[in-house]
Design a protein around this motif. Structure first.
Motif, PDB file in Angstrom:
ATOM      1  N   SER A 154       0.842  -1.194   0.000  1.00 44.56           N
ATOM      2  CA  SER A 154       0.000   0.000   0.000  1.00 44.56           C
ATOM      3  C   SER A 154       0.877   1.243   0.000  1.00 44.56           C
ATOM      4  O   SER A 154       2.057   1.194   0.389  1.00 44.56           O
ATOM      5  CB  SER A 154      -0.926   0.002   1.223  1.00 44.56           C
ATOM      6  OG  SER A 154      -0.158   0.043   2.418  1.00 44.56           O
ATOM      7  N   ILE A 155       0.310   2.367  -0.408  1.00 39.54           N
ATOM      8  CA  ILE A 155       1.080   3.603  -0.510  1.00 39.54           C
ATOM      9  C   ILE A 155       0.132   4.791  -0.375  1.00 39.54           C
ATOM     10  O   ILE A 155      -1.002   4.751  -0.861  1.00 39.54           O
ATOM     11  CB  ILE A 155       1.841   3.653  -1.860  1.00 39.54           C
ATOM     12  CG1 ILE A 155       2.815   4.826  -1.908  1.00 39.54           C
ATOM     13  CG2 ILE A 155       0.860   3.723  -3.019  1.00 39.54           C
ATOM     14  CD1 ILE A 155       3.684   4.847  -3.150  1.00 39.54           C
ATOM     15  N   PRO A 156       0.583   5.863   0.305  1.00 35.21           N
ATOM     16  CA  PRO A 156      -0.236   7.084   0.333  1.00 35.21           C
ATOM     17  C   PRO A 156      -0.132   7.787  -1.020  1.00 35.21           C
ATOM     18  O   PRO A 156       0.935   7.797  -1.638  1.00 35.21           O
ATOM     19  CB  PRO A 156       0.411   7.925   1.439  1.00 35.21           C
ATOM     20  CG  PRO A 156       1.364   7.019   2.154  1.00 35.21           C
ATOM     21  CD  PRO A 156       1.771   5.978   1.165  1.00 35.21           C
ATOM     22  N   ILE A 157      -1.208   8.373  -1.456  1.00 34.12           N
ATOM     23  CA  ILE A 157      -1.157   9.112  -2.711  1.00 34.12           C
ATOM     24  C   ILE A 157      -0.488  10.452  -2.459  1.00 34.12           C
ATOM     25  O   ILE A 157      -0.722  11.108  -1.435  1.00 34.12           O
ATOM     26  CB  ILE A 157      -2.562   9.284  -3.318  1.00 34.12           C
ATOM     27  CG1 ILE A 157      -2.457   9.899  -4.713  1.00 34.12           C
ATOM     28  CG2 ILE A 157      -3.466  10.099  -2.423  1.00 34.12           C
ATOM     29  CD1 ILE A 157      -3.733   9.833  -5.496  1.00 34.12           C
ATOM     30  N   GLY A 158       0.392  10.859  -3.375  1.00 35.87           N
ATOM     31  CA  GLY A 158       1.185  12.060  -3.180  1.00 35.87           C
ATOM     32  C   GLY A 158       0.704  13.237  -4.005  1.00 35.87           C
ATOM     33  O   GLY A 158      -0.102  13.104  -4.925  1.00 35.87           O
ATOM     34  N   ALA A 159       1.250  14.391  -3.661  1.00 39.83           N
ATOM     35  CA  ALA A 159       0.915  15.621  -4.378  1.00 39.83           C
ATOM     36  C   ALA A 159       1.849  15.866  -5.552  1.00 39.83           C
ATOM     37  O   ALA A 159       1.553  16.686  -6.421  1.00 39.83           O
ATOM     38  CB  ALA A 159       0.970  16.807  -3.419  1.00 39.83           C
ATOM     39  N   ARG A 160       2.980  15.149  -5.570  1.00 39.85           N
ATOM     40  CA  ARG A 160       3.945  15.347  -6.655  1.00 39.85           C
ATOM     41  C   ARG A 160       4.361  14.034  -7.319  1.00 39.85           C
ATOM     42  O   ARG A 160       5.234  14.032  -8.189  1.00 39.85           O
ATOM     43  CB  ARG A 160       5.201  16.063  -6.118  1.00 39.85           C
ATOM     44  CG  ARG A 160       4.923  17.455  -5.584  1.00 39.85           C
ATOM     45  CD  ARG A 160       6.191  18.172  -5.151  1.00 39.85           C
ATOM     46  NE  ARG A 160       6.863  17.498  -4.056  1.00 39.85           N
ATOM     47  CZ  ARG A 160       6.561  17.671  -2.779  1.00 39.85           C
ATOM     48  NH1 ARG A 160       5.575  18.488  -2.439  1.00 39.85           N
ATOM     49  NH2 ARG A 160       7.215  17.039  -1.831  1.00 39.85           N
ATOM     50  N   SER A 161       3.738  12.930  -6.922  1.00 41.17           N
ATOM     51  CA  SER A 161       4.069  11.615  -7.491  1.00 41.17           C
ATOM     52  C   SER A 161       2.823  11.008  -8.126  1.00 41.17           C
ATOM     53  O   SER A 161       1.746  11.025  -7.527  1.00 41.17           O
ATOM     54  CB  SER A 161       4.603  10.666  -6.407  1.00 41.17           C
ATOM     55  OG  SER A 161       5.768  11.168  -5.820  1.00 41.17           O
ATOM     56  N   TYR A 162       2.985  10.476  -9.329  1.00 35.38           N
ATOM     57  CA  TYR A 162       1.888   9.776  -9.991  1.00 35.38           C
ATOM     58  C   TYR A 162       1.719   8.392  -9.374  1.00 35.38           C
ATOM     59  O   TYR A 162       2.698   7.705  -9.094  1.00 35.38           O
ATOM     60  CB  TYR A 162       2.186   9.601 -11.479  1.00 35.38           C
ATOM     61  CG  TYR A 162       2.070  10.852 -12.315  1.00 35.38           C
ATOM     62  CD1 TYR A 162       1.666  12.069 -11.774  1.00 35.38           C
ATOM     63  CD2 TYR A 162       2.368  10.820 -13.676  1.00 35.38           C
ATOM     64  CE1 TYR A 162       1.565  13.204 -12.562  1.00 35.38           C
ATOM     65  CE2 TYR A 162       2.263  11.953 -14.473  1.00 35.38           C
ATOM     66  CZ  TYR A 162       1.872  13.139 -13.908  1.00 35.38           C
ATOM     67  OH  TYR A 162       1.766  14.261 -14.684  1.00 35.38           O
ATOM     68  N   LEU A 163       0.474   7.979  -9.192  1.00 32.09           N
ATOM     69  CA  LEU A 163       0.152   6.630  -8.741  1.00 32.09           C
ATOM     70  C   LEU A 163      -0.632   5.922  -9.834  1.00 32.09           C
ATOM     71  O   LEU A 163      -1.692   6.393 -10.252  1.00 32.09           O
ATOM     72  CB  LEU A 163      -0.673   6.669  -7.449  1.00 32.09           C
ATOM     73  CG  LEU A 163      -1.224   5.330  -6.957  1.00 32.09           C
ATOM     74  CD1 LEU A 163      -0.087   4.377  -6.583  1.00 32.09           C
ATOM     75  CD2 LEU A 163      -2.157   5.537  -5.762  1.00 32.09           C
ATOM     76  N   GLY A 164      -0.091   4.799 -10.319  1.00 28.53           N
ATOM     77  CA  GLY A 164      -0.755   4.039 -11.368  1.00 28.53           C
ATOM     78  C   GLY A 164      -0.878   2.576 -10.993  1.00 28.53           C
ATOM     79  O   GLY A 164      -0.388   2.140  -9.942  1.00 28.53           O
ATOM     80  N   PHE A 165      -1.500   1.798 -11.874  1.00 33.21           N
ATOM     81  CA  PHE A 165      -1.788   0.397 -11.573  1.00 33.21           C
ATOM     82  C   PHE A 165      -1.457  -0.491 -12.772  1.00 33.21           C
ATOM     83  O   PHE A 165      -1.619  -0.088 -13.920  1.00 33.21           O
ATOM     84  CB  PHE A 165      -3.256   0.237 -11.181  1.00 33.21           C
ATOM     85  CG  PHE A 165      -3.661   1.111 -10.017  1.00 33.21           C
ATOM     86  CD1 PHE A 165      -3.466   0.689  -8.710  1.00 33.21           C
ATOM     87  CD2 PHE A 165      -4.209   2.366 -10.232  1.00 33.21           C
ATOM     88  CE1 PHE A 165      -3.816   1.497  -7.642  1.00 33.21           C
ATOM     89  CE2 PHE A 165      -4.571   3.184  -9.176  1.00 33.21           C
ATOM     90  CZ  PHE A 165      -4.372   2.742  -7.872  1.00 33.21           C
ATOM     91  N   THR A 166      -1.015  -1.692 -12.457  1.00 30.93           N
ATOM     92  CA  THR A 166      -0.674  -2.662 -13.485  1.00 30.93           C
ATOM     93  C   THR A 166      -1.035  -4.056 -12.999  1.00 30.93           C
ATOM     94  O   THR A 166      -1.271  -4.259 -11.803  1.00 30.93           O
ATOM     95  CB  THR A 166       0.833  -2.590 -13.831  1.00 30.93           C
ATOM     96  OG1 THR A 166       1.134  -3.566 -14.826  1.00 30.93           O
ATOM     97  CG2 THR A 166       1.692  -2.857 -12.615  1.00 30.93           C
ATOM     98  N   ASP A 167      -1.080  -5.010 -13.929  1.00 35.13           N
ATOM     99  CA  ASP A 167      -1.408  -6.388 -13.569  1.00 35.13           C
ATOM    100  C   ASP A 167      -0.162  -7.267 -13.499  1.00 35.13           C
ATOM    101  O   ASP A 167      -0.265  -8.488 -13.369  1.00 35.13           O
ATOM    102  CB  ASP A 167      -2.413  -6.985 -14.571  1.00 35.13           C
ATOM    103  CG  ASP A 167      -1.896  -6.936 -16.004  1.00 35.13           C
ATOM    104  OD1 ASP A 167      -0.860  -6.270 -16.245  1.00 35.13           O
ATOM    105  OD2 ASP A 167      -2.523  -7.544 -16.881  1.00 35.13           O
ATOM    106  N   MET A 168       1.030  -6.645 -13.579  1.00 35.26           N
ATOM    107  CA  MET A 168       2.271  -7.413 -13.541  1.00 35.26           C
ATOM    108  C   MET A 168       3.137  -6.972 -12.366  1.00 35.26           C
ATOM    109  O   MET A 168       3.369  -5.778 -12.177  1.00 35.26           O
ATOM    110  CB  MET A 168       3.049  -7.244 -14.850  1.00 35.26           C
ATOM    111  CG  MET A 168       2.356  -7.817 -16.071  1.00 35.26           C
ATOM    112  SD  MET A 168       3.458  -7.838 -17.522  1.00 35.26           S
ATOM    113  CE  MET A 168       3.840  -6.096 -17.657  1.00 35.26           C
ATOM    114  N   ALA A 169       3.631  -7.944 -11.598  1.00 35.18           N
ATOM    115  CA  ALA A 169       4.519  -7.645 -10.480  1.00 35.18           C
ATOM    116  C   ALA A 169       5.925  -7.347 -10.988  1.00 35.18           C
ATOM    117  O   ALA A 169       6.383  -7.931 -11.972  1.00 35.18           O
ATOM    118  CB  ALA A 169       4.555  -8.824  -9.511  1.00 35.18           C
ATOM    119  N   GLY A 170       6.607  -6.413 -10.333  1.00 33.19           N
ATOM    120  CA  GLY A 170       7.988  -6.112 -10.669  1.00 33.19           C
ATOM    121  C   GLY A 170       8.190  -5.414 -11.992  1.00 33.19           C
ATOM    122  O   GLY A 170       9.292  -5.386 -12.526  1.00 33.19           O
TER     123      GLY A 170
END
Length: 216
Positions: A154-170
Motif C-alpha cells: 500500500s502507498i499514500p497518494i502524493g501531491a507530486r508523485s503519480y500513482l498508477g496500476f498494473t497487472d504485472m509484479a515487478g
C-alpha cells in the motif's frame, strides 16, 4: 582618411544587423492530444469524512494524536480502456504539520496554528480492476517519464508523485490501460498537540483536497 572611414562604417553596420535580428526572435510551439477517452472518479459519501466533536481530553497535550482510521470507497469508470495515474492536490496547502507530499493540511486555528494532517492510502489488495487476478501499484516522481517497480504494498497518494496500476509484479513499464477500477482507501488523520493549538474556542478540522486523473 575620411574616405576610408566612410566605407568602413556601413560595412560594420551591415555585418551587425543579422546578429541583432537573431537575438530578437523566439519560437513558440503549442502541442497536445485530445482523446475521446474519459474517466470519472468518485468517492463514497461524496468524499466527506466527518469526525464529529472531539473532546480536548481525548487529545494529547504534548504529543500528536492519531484519530481512528476512516474508510472510503473509491471508484473510477472510463468509457474505454485508458492509461492514467492519480495525483492529489492540497486545497489547504502549507497547513500540514509535517512538510511532505503525502501529508495534507487541516487548515489553521483562530491563532494561525497548524491543526494537523491527513493522508489517503491506496492498498492494491483492496483494489479490483477489470478482470485482473491481482493488482499492483507503480508510481512516478518524474511526471511519468520513469516508473517504480510495481508492488503489492500500500502507498499514500502524493501531491507530486503519480500513482498508477498494473497487472504485472515487478514491472517498471508503468500503468496499463484500465476501464473500471474500485478500491477501498484509508484516511489517516493526526492532530497536533493541544499545547500547540488555540483551544479558547472551537477548532474546526477543515481539510480539503482534489484527486486528479492524469491521462498518460
Amino acid at each position: 582618411m575620411k574616405n576610408h572611414l566612410a566605407v568602413l562604417a556601413p560595412m560594420l553596420l551591415i555585418s551587425a544587423t543579422p546578429n541583432v535580428l537573431a537575438a530578437s526572435v523566439v519560437d513558440l510551439s503549442v502541442k497536445g492530444l485530445i482523446t475521446p477517452v474519459a474517466c470519472t472518479p468518485s468517492l463514497s459519501n461524496n468524499g466527506l469524512v466527518d469526525y464529529g466533536k472531539i473532546s480536548r481530553q481525548d487529545l494529547s497535550v504534548d504529543k500528536r494524536t492519531q484519530l481512528r482510521d476512516q474508510m472510503l470507497d473509491f471508484s473510477l469508470q472510463c468509457n474505454g480502456p485508458a492509461r492514467f495515474a492519480l495525483i492529489m492536490r492540497d486545497n489547504r496547502d502549507g497547513s500540514a504539520i509535517v512538510n511532505s507530499e503525502i501529508y495534507y493540511g487541516l487548515n489553521l486555528d483562530n491563532s494561525g496554528n497548524k491543526i494537523g494532517l491527513y493522508s489517503l492510502n491506496f492498498d492494491p489488495a483492496s483494489t479490483v480492476v477489470d478482470g485482473w487476478s491481482q493488482v499492483y501499484r507503480t508510481d512516478s516522481t518524474t511526471g511519468g517519464v520513469a516508473w517504480s517497480s510495481s508492488s503489492s504494498r500500500s502507498i499514500p497518494i502524493g501531491a507530486r508523485s503519480y500513482l498508477g496500476f498494473t497487472d504485472m509484479a515487478g514491472s517498471s513499464a508503468g500503468p496499463v490501460a484500465i476501464q473500471n477500477l474500485s478500491s477501498r482507501v484509508t484516511l489517516e488523520t493526526v492532530i497536533a498537540p493541544t499545547s500547540e493549538l488555540d483551544l479558547s474556542a472551537d477548532v474546526q478540522l477543515d481539510g480539503s483536497a482534489t484527486l486528479d486523473v492524469v491521462y498518460l
